[in-house]
Design a protein around this motif. Structure first.
Motif, mmCIF file in Angstrom:
data_model
loop_
_atom_site.group_PDB
_atom_site.id
_atom_site.type_symbol
_atom_site.label_atom_id
_atom_site.label_comp_id
_atom_site.label_asym_id
_atom_site.label_seq_id
_atom_site.Cartn_x
_atom_site.Cartn_y
_atom_site.Cartn_z
ATOM 1 N N ILE A 87 1.023 -1.480 -0.071
ATOM 2 C CA ILE A 87 0.066 0.090 0.035
ATOM 3 C C ILE A 87 0.870 1.273 0.035
ATOM 4 C CG2 ILE A 87 -1.704 1.155 1.332
ATOM 5 C CD1 ILE A 87 -2.803 -1.518 2.341
ATOM 6 N N VAL A 110 -12.544 0.692 -0.410
ATOM 7 C CA VAL A 110 -12.030 -0.786 -0.168
ATOM 8 C C VAL A 110 -13.049 -1.605 0.096
ATOM 9 C CG1 VAL A 110 -10.656 -2.477 1.058
ATOM 10 C CG2 VAL A 110 -9.866 -0.044 0.582
ATOM 11 N N THR A 112 -14.227 -5.372 1.513
ATOM 12 C CA THR A 112 -13.743 -6.760 2.142
ATOM 13 C C THR A 112 -14.792 -7.390 3.066
ATOM 14 O OG1 THR A 112 -11.876 -7.701 3.181
ATOM 15 C CG2 THR A 112 -12.802 -5.788 4.118
ATOM 16 N N GLN A 119 -9.343 -5.266 7.735
ATOM 17 C CA GLN A 119 -9.958 -3.814 8.137
ATOM 18 C C GLN A 119 -8.909 -3.127 8.732
ATOM 19 O OE1 GLN A 119 -14.157 -3.674 9.135
ATOM 20 N NE2 GLN A 119 -14.321 -5.789 8.333
ATOM 21 N N TYR A 122 -6.289 -1.318 6.461
ATOM 22 C CA TYR A 122 -7.131 -0.457 5.934
ATOM 23 C C TYR A 122 -7.017 0.857 6.472
ATOM 24 C CZ TYR A 122 -7.729 -4.323 2.917
ATOM 25 O OH TYR A 122 -7.475 -5.492 2.020
ATOM 26 N N ALA A 128 -9.223 4.582 6.270
ATOM 27 C CA ALA A 128 -10.461 4.156 5.893
ATOM 28 C C ALA A 128 -11.416 3.771 6.975
ATOM 29 C CB ALA A 128 -10.444 2.899 4.824
ATOM 30 N N SER A 147 -11.726 5.874 2.383
ATOM 31 C CA SER A 147 -10.731 6.854 3.043
ATOM 32 C C SER A 147 -10.966 8.209 2.003
ATOM 33 C CB SER A 147 -9.472 6.595 2.754
ATOM 34 O OG SER A 147 -8.379 7.372 3.078
#
Length: 154
Positions: A87, A110, A112, A119, A122, A128, A147
């Motif tokens: 990332i 994102v 998921t 999570q 992220y 996020a 985000s």
């Protein structure tokens, strides 16, 4: 990611996403969809150990909304920070590509599984937050994370 990386990245995909099929075709189609999809690999000791796919959403825009479409690391290599590195290392390259096309990064989305421990990644790596939950979307409940206001952030 280059064409030469596809076989190794497909092996990562097969091991990381056991419910998904046709790994090579999936990654090849993403790689071939440049610049809508931006694909990167993580290598160690000259071998691919993970990859990340970013997707531009809803057309090419002045303020782009990117989706972190997929990040995967060999299960045996998980927990070492490779996904976080993917990332952090790829996001500036994504922003460079957006700049080349006259865009800036507005938001990252994102999605998921609701029970996916990623999570936390992220949240910490991208800031996020969960904005919606969709019941029984793929193999279980899925969360949509967002985000906001990424322009200017690392």
């Amino acid at each position: 990611m280059q064409a030469a990386d596809l076989s190794a990245a497909a092996e990562v995909h097969q091991q990381a996403f056991i419910r998904q099929k046709q790994s090579l075709q999936w990654l090849e189609s993403s790689l071939n969809a440049f610049p809508r999809f931006l694909s990167f690999v993580a290598e160690e000791h000259a071998g691919v150990v993970g990859y990340i796919l970013w997707a531009q959403k809803s057309g090419f825009r002045d303020q782009a909304v990117m989706e972190l479409d997929q990040v995967a690391v060999f299960p045996a290599e998980q927990g070492r920070g490779i996904a976080r590195c993917l990332i952090y290392e790829s996001l500036p390259l994504v922003k460079q590509q957006l700049c080349r096309q006259g865009s800036t990064l507005k938001h990252i989305i994102v999605n998921t599984r609701a029970d996916n421990h990623a999570q936390r990644l992220y949240r910490s790596a991208l800031g996020a937050e969960v904005v919606a939950t969709i019941a029984d979307l793929y193999s279980a409940d899925e969360v949509l994370m967002l985000s906001r206001d990424m322009d200017g952030k690392a």
